[in-house]
Write a protein that holds these residues in place. Structure first.
Motif, PDB file in Angstrom:
ATOM      1  N   SER A 161       1.179  -0.983  -0.249  1.00 20.02           N
ATOM      2  CA  SER A 161      -0.095   0.086   0.449  1.00 20.02           C
ATOM      3  C   SER A 161       0.041   1.665   0.092  1.00 20.02           C
ATOM      4  CB  SER A 161      -0.543  -0.049   1.415  1.00 20.02           C
ATOM      5  OG  SER A 161       0.158   0.099   2.553  1.00 20.02           O
ATOM      6  N   ASP A 162       0.189   2.261  -0.007  1.00 17.39           N
ATOM      7  CA  ASP A 162       0.741   3.773  -0.567  1.00 17.39           C
ATOM      8  C   ASP A 162       1.279   4.214   1.311  1.00 17.39           C
ATOM      9  OD1 ASP A 162       0.577   4.224  -2.098  1.00 17.39           O
ATOM     10  OD2 ASP A 162      -1.395   5.644  -2.144  1.00 17.39           O
ATOM     11  N   GLN A 163       1.077   3.216   2.809  1.00 17.11           N
ATOM     12  CA  GLN A 163       1.187   3.412   3.667  1.00 17.11           C
ATOM     13  C   GLN A 163       2.849   2.199   3.689  1.00 17.11           C
ATOM     14  OE1 GLN A 163      -2.089   2.987   3.413  1.00 17.11           O
ATOM     15  NE2 GLN A 163      -2.140   5.328   2.959  1.00 17.11           N
ATOM     16  N   LEU A 164       2.271   1.413   4.010  1.00 15.08           N
ATOM     17  CA  LEU A 164       4.032  -0.091   3.990  1.00 15.08           C
ATOM     18  C   LEU A 164       4.629  -0.520   2.975  1.00 15.08           C
ATOM     19  CD1 LEU A 164       3.658  -1.982   5.814  1.00 15.08           C
ATOM     20  CD2 LEU A 164       2.343  -3.667   5.665  1.00 15.08           C
ATOM     21  N   LYS A 165       5.870  -0.818   3.221  1.00 13.50           N
ATOM     22  CA  LYS A 165       7.116  -0.905   2.648  1.00 13.50           C
ATOM     23  C   LYS A 165       7.428  -1.498   3.263  1.00 13.50           C
ATOM     24  CE  LYS A 165       7.321   3.735   0.397  1.00 13.50           C
ATOM     25  NZ  LYS A 165       6.410   3.281  -1.460  1.00 13.50           N
ATOM     26  N   LEU A 166       8.297  -3.209   2.686  1.00 17.91           N
ATOM     27  CA  LEU A 166       8.529  -4.310   2.906  1.00 17.91           C
ATOM     28  C   LEU A 166       9.736  -4.215   2.286  1.00 17.91           C
ATOM     29  CD1 LEU A 166       5.373  -6.260   3.525  1.00 17.91           C
ATOM     30  CD2 LEU A 166       6.337  -5.198   5.298  1.00 17.91           C
ATOM     31  N   GLU A 167      11.160  -4.838   2.936  1.00 17.00           N
ATOM     32  CA  GLU A 167      12.654  -5.682   2.808  1.00 17.00           C
ATOM     33  C   GLU A 167      13.160  -6.040   3.360  1.00 17.00           C
ATOM     34  OE1 GLU A 167      15.281  -2.382   1.279  1.00 17.00           O
ATOM     35  OE2 GLU A 167      15.513  -2.432   2.703  1.00 17.00           O
ATOM     36  N   MET A 168      13.397  -7.213   2.469  1.00 16.23           N
ATOM     37  CA  MET A 168      13.961  -8.563   2.796  1.00 16.23           C
ATOM     38  C   MET A 168      15.396  -8.046   1.966  1.00 16.23           C
ATOM     39  SD  MET A 168      14.869 -11.461   4.283  1.00 16.23           S
ATOM     40  CE  MET A 168      13.320 -11.746   4.525  1.00 16.23           C
ATOM     41  N   GLY A 169      16.694  -7.946   2.768  1.00 17.16           N
ATOM     42  CA  GLY A 169      17.983  -7.797   2.545  1.00 17.16           C
ATOM     43  C   GLY A 169      18.712  -9.629   2.653  1.00 17.16           C
ATOM     44  N   LEU A 170      19.781  -9.831   1.550  1.00 17.24           N
ATOM     45  CA  LEU A 170      20.397 -10.925   1.472  1.00 17.24           C
ATOM     46  C   LEU A 170      21.529 -10.340   1.241  1.00 17.24           C
ATOM     47  CD1 LEU A 170      18.269 -13.505  -0.106  1.00 17.24           C
ATOM     48  CD2 LEU A 170      18.545 -12.933   2.754  1.00 17.24           C
ATOM     49  N   MET A 171      22.616 -10.992   2.330  1.00 21.55           N
ATOM     50  CA  MET A 171      23.986 -10.662   1.691  1.00 21.55           C
ATOM     51  C   MET A 171      25.068 -12.038   1.695  1.00 21.55           C
ATOM     52  SD  MET A 171      25.269  -7.074   3.425  1.00 21.55           S
ATOM     53  CE  MET A 171      26.082  -6.966   2.249  1.00 21.55           C
ATOM     54  N   ALA A 172      25.747 -11.784   1.327  1.00 15.35           N
ATOM     55  CA  ALA A 172      26.693 -13.776   1.145  1.00 15.35           C
ATOM     56  C   ALA A 172      27.865 -13.752  -0.253  1.00 15.35           C
ATOM     57  CB  ALA A 172      25.628 -14.398   0.076  1.00 15.35           C
ATOM     58  N   VAL A 184      21.079 -11.577   7.014  1.00 21.36           N
ATOM     59  CA  VAL A 184      19.952 -11.558   6.115  1.00 21.36           C
ATOM     60  C   VAL A 184      19.205 -10.369   7.297  1.00 21.36           C
ATOM     61  CG1 VAL A 184      18.369 -13.717   8.186  1.00 21.36           C
ATOM     62  CG2 VAL A 184      17.879 -12.856   5.775  1.00 21.36           C
ATOM     63  N   ARG A 185      17.924  -9.585   6.659  1.00 21.67           N
ATOM     64  CA  ARG A 185      17.517  -8.262   7.558  1.00 21.67           C
ATOM     65  C   ARG A 185      16.753  -8.352   6.551  1.00 21.67           C
ATOM     66  NH1 ARG A 185      17.783  -2.243   6.380  1.00 21.67           N
ATOM     67  NH2 ARG A 185      19.115  -1.425   8.624  1.00 21.67           N
ATOM     68  N   PRO A 186      15.456  -8.599   7.707  1.00 25.67           N
ATOM     69  CA  PRO A 186      13.592  -8.208   6.762  1.00 25.67           C
ATOM     70  C   PRO A 186      13.632  -6.735   8.053  1.00 25.67           C
ATOM     71  CG  PRO A 186      13.586  -9.324   9.125  1.00 25.67           C
ATOM     72  CD  PRO A 186      16.077  -9.535   8.294  1.00 25.67           C
ATOM     73  N   ALA A 187      13.377  -5.393   6.591  1.00 21.10           N
ATOM     74  CA  ALA A 187      12.921  -4.486   7.764  1.00 21.10           C
ATOM     75  C   ALA A 187      11.437  -3.954   7.134  1.00 21.10           C
ATOM     76  CB  ALA A 187      14.068  -3.585   7.248  1.00 21.10           C
ATOM     77  N   MET A 188      10.664  -2.994   7.704  1.00 18.80           N
ATOM     78  CA  MET A 188       9.420  -2.254   6.674  1.00 18.80           C
ATOM     79  C   MET A 188       9.546  -0.985   7.190  1.00 18.80           C
ATOM     80  SD  MET A 188       7.859  -1.776   9.886  1.00 18.80           S
ATOM     81  CE  MET A 188       5.755  -1.786   9.636  1.00 18.80           C
ATOM     82  N   GLN A 189       8.619   0.062   6.594  1.00 22.62           N
ATOM     83  CA  GLN A 189       8.125   1.155   7.039  1.00 22.62           C
ATOM     84  C   GLN A 189       6.877   1.416   6.722  1.00 22.62           C
ATOM     85  OE1 GLN A 189      10.497   3.958   3.868  1.00 22.62           O
ATOM     86  NE2 GLN A 189      12.527   2.574   5.373  1.00 22.62           N
ATOM     87  N   TYR A 190       6.401   2.328   7.698  1.00 19.21           N
ATOM     88  CA  TYR A 190       4.707   2.244   8.239  1.00 19.21           C
ATOM     89  C   TYR A 190       4.718   3.462   8.155  1.00 19.21           C
ATOM     90  CZ  TYR A 190      -0.048   2.045   8.048  1.00 19.21           C
ATOM     91  OH  TYR A 190      -1.525   1.242   8.344  1.00 19.21           O
ATOM     92  N   LYS A 191       3.367   4.157   7.257  1.00 21.88           N
ATOM     93  CA  LYS A 191       3.660   5.391   7.356  1.00 21.88           C
ATOM     94  C   LYS A 191       2.080   5.792   8.371  1.00 21.88           C
ATOM     95  CE  LYS A 191       3.699  10.455   4.769  1.00 21.88           C
ATOM     96  NZ  LYS A 191       4.079  10.875   3.257  1.00 21.88           N
ATOM     97  N   ILE A 192       2.055   6.279   8.710  1.00 28.97           N
ATOM     98  CA  ILE A 192       0.625   7.072   9.979  1.00 28.97           C
ATOM     99  C   ILE A 192       0.667   8.711   9.736  1.00 28.97           C
ATOM    100  CG2 ILE A 192      -1.110   7.369  11.510  1.00 28.97           C
ATOM    101  CD1 ILE A 192       0.463   4.172  12.794  1.00 28.97           C
ATOM    102  N   GLY A 193      -0.151   9.461   8.741  1.00 32.04           N
ATOM    103  CA  GLY A 193       0.038  10.932   8.822  1.00 32.04           C
ATOM    104  C   GLY A 193       1.577  11.519   8.743  1.00 32.04           C
ATOM    105  N   ASN A 194       1.673  12.118   9.142  1.00 26.27           N
ATOM    106  CA  ASN A 194       3.407  13.161   9.388  1.00 26.27           C
ATOM    107  C   ASN A 194       4.186  12.077   9.815  1.00 26.27           C
ATOM    108  OD1 ASN A 194       2.215  13.420  11.800  1.00 26.27           O
ATOM    109  ND2 ASN A 194       2.931  15.341  12.340  1.00 26.27           N
ATOM    110  N   THR A 195       3.792  10.724  10.900  1.00 29.33           N
ATOM    111  CA  THR A 195       4.883   9.973  11.375  1.00 29.33           C
ATOM    112  C   THR A 195       5.246   8.445  10.591  1.00 29.33           C
ATOM    113  OG1 THR A 195       3.802  10.143  13.294  1.00 29.33           O
ATOM    114  CG2 THR A 195       5.473   8.256  13.181  1.00 29.33           C
ATOM    115  N   THR A 196       6.579   8.461  10.194  1.00 28.49           N
ATOM    116  CA  THR A 196       7.286   7.226   9.940  1.00 28.49           C
ATOM    117  C   THR A 196       7.721   6.329  10.366  1.00 28.49           C
ATOM    118  OG1 THR A 196       7.324   8.130   7.359  1.00 28.49           O
ATOM    119  CG2 THR A 196       8.429   5.926   7.775  1.00 28.49           C
ATOM    120  N   LEU A 197       7.086   5.040  10.896  1.00 21.51           N
ATOM    121  CA  LEU A 197       7.717   3.927  11.774  1.00 21.51           C
ATOM    122  C   LEU A 197       8.302   3.319  10.834  1.00 21.51           C
ATOM    123  CD1 LEU A 197       4.394   2.940  14.326  1.00 21.51           C
ATOM    124  CD2 LEU A 197       6.757   4.835  14.398  1.00 21.51           C
TER     125      LEU A 197
END
Length: 330
Positions: A161-172, A184-197
């Motif tokens: 969605s426009d609010q949720l961004k997901l990432e799965m990183g792998l290095m070897a 390995v590095r899973p990460a996420m960003q979630y936007k709520i109004g003017n706040t991004t978690l």
């Protein structure tokens, strides 16, 4: 005769319409291609004073070139980026980002040398140095973030969605049975109004040819938000580290910073539990102020200051530093 003329006219119109339709279809199917080239100059003049190591006056910096080529179709894109670095000192070229990225609006894959999601943003980090000579560690949740010279880095991005961004990183990397690196590095960003978690986890296994093995597992989370005209970042991270022949270490770090126009500043505190009688700790404060050169939007000079104090360390328990950075983007 009139009938033949009419048929000829109708046939010609049909051919023209069909040709126009084919040309439109070809135009729609053909991707748009762009190529941009630019860069920036960054020159640092730095002075620092460590309690045991004494005073130092240094200069450094680099010229970064930025080449980006991109092809966009109706429902896909392909992009290549190369950013060589020419240093002011030495004669060895370096690189920031060198990668290939391709995908669609909802997903893409990135391969090469780059930085993944930032789980411990520092704000205007023109100058951040810590006291304690590395004994009091700071963990920025970046062991598998990227730009590791000897490892392949792949990241899969998903945008549900426009609010949720997901990432799965792998290095070897593997150079024989006794020399390997995996992360390995899973990460996420979630936007709520003017706040991004933001939140993420990373795990490292690093084997060396001397038989030692380093394992690291860490988490990072935080938020970026606005307070009026001020941008604020707040992050916390925790690392568990095991290294052959060394004491296990648990590092907990906290960072808060702000930026309002030309002014920026921040505070970082970190504690390292390494089994010693007293845990090494470090507190670092930093500030920056940027002004334009000749009122140009492309040229600036930034004045930065940094002070740091470490406790329960053997060496350099205090550190003070100042820096002047010239930057020109072209």
């Amino acid at each position: 005769m009139k009938t033949s003329v009419r048929l000829s006219v109708v046939s010609s119109l049909a051919v023209l319409l069909m040709s126009a339709g084919a040309m439109a279809a070809d135009a729609a199917a053909s991707p748009s291609k762009t190529f941009t080239f630019g860069g920036d100059v960054e020159l640092d003049i730095t002075s620092n004073d460590r309690s045991d190591s004494g005073n130092n006056f240094t200069h450094g910096g680099r010229i970064k070139l930025n080449a980006v080529g991109e092809s966009k179709g109706e429902d896909y894109f392909i992009k290549g980026v190369a950013q060589p670095l020419v240093p002011f000192q030495g004669n060895t070229l370096g690189y920031d980002d060198v990668y290939l990225q391709m995908g669609r609006e909802k997903w893409d894959v990135q391969i090469g040398r780059f930085e993944a999601f930032n789980l411990f943003p520092l704000g205007k980090d023109t100058l951040i140095t810590h006291a304690g000579a590395g004994e009091a560690k700071v963990y920025e949740a970046n062991k598998v973030r990227g730009r590791k010279n000897d490892a392949l880095h792949v990241a899969l991005h998903s945008n549900p969605s426009d609010q949720l961004k997901l990432e799965m990183g792998l290095m070897a990397n593997k150079a024989g049975d006794d020399d390997s690196f995996t992360g390995v590095r899973p990460a996420m960003q979630y936007k709520i109004g003017n706040t991004t978690l933001h939140a993420g986890f990373e795990s490292v296994s690093d084997k060396a040819t001397d038989g030692t093995k380093l394992t690291q597992n860490g988490v990072g989370l935080g938020a970026a938000f606005k307070l009026g005209a001020t941008d604020v970042n707040a992050s916390v991270s925790h690392l568990k580290e095991k290294n052959t022949g060394l004491a296990d270490a648990n590092v907990t770090s906290l960072g808060v910073n702000m930026q309002r126009g030309a002014l920026g500043g921040g505070w970082i505190t970190s504690t390292t539990d390494n089994g010693a009688a007293a845990d090494p700790k470090v507190n670092t404060l930093y500030a920056t102020y940027t002004v334009p050169v000749f009122n140009s939007k492309d040229a600036t000079v930034t004045f930065a200051a940094n002070t740091s104090k470490a406790d329960n360390v053997v060496k350099d328990d205090t550190l003070n530093a100042v820096r002047m950075r010239f930057n020109y983007a072209f």
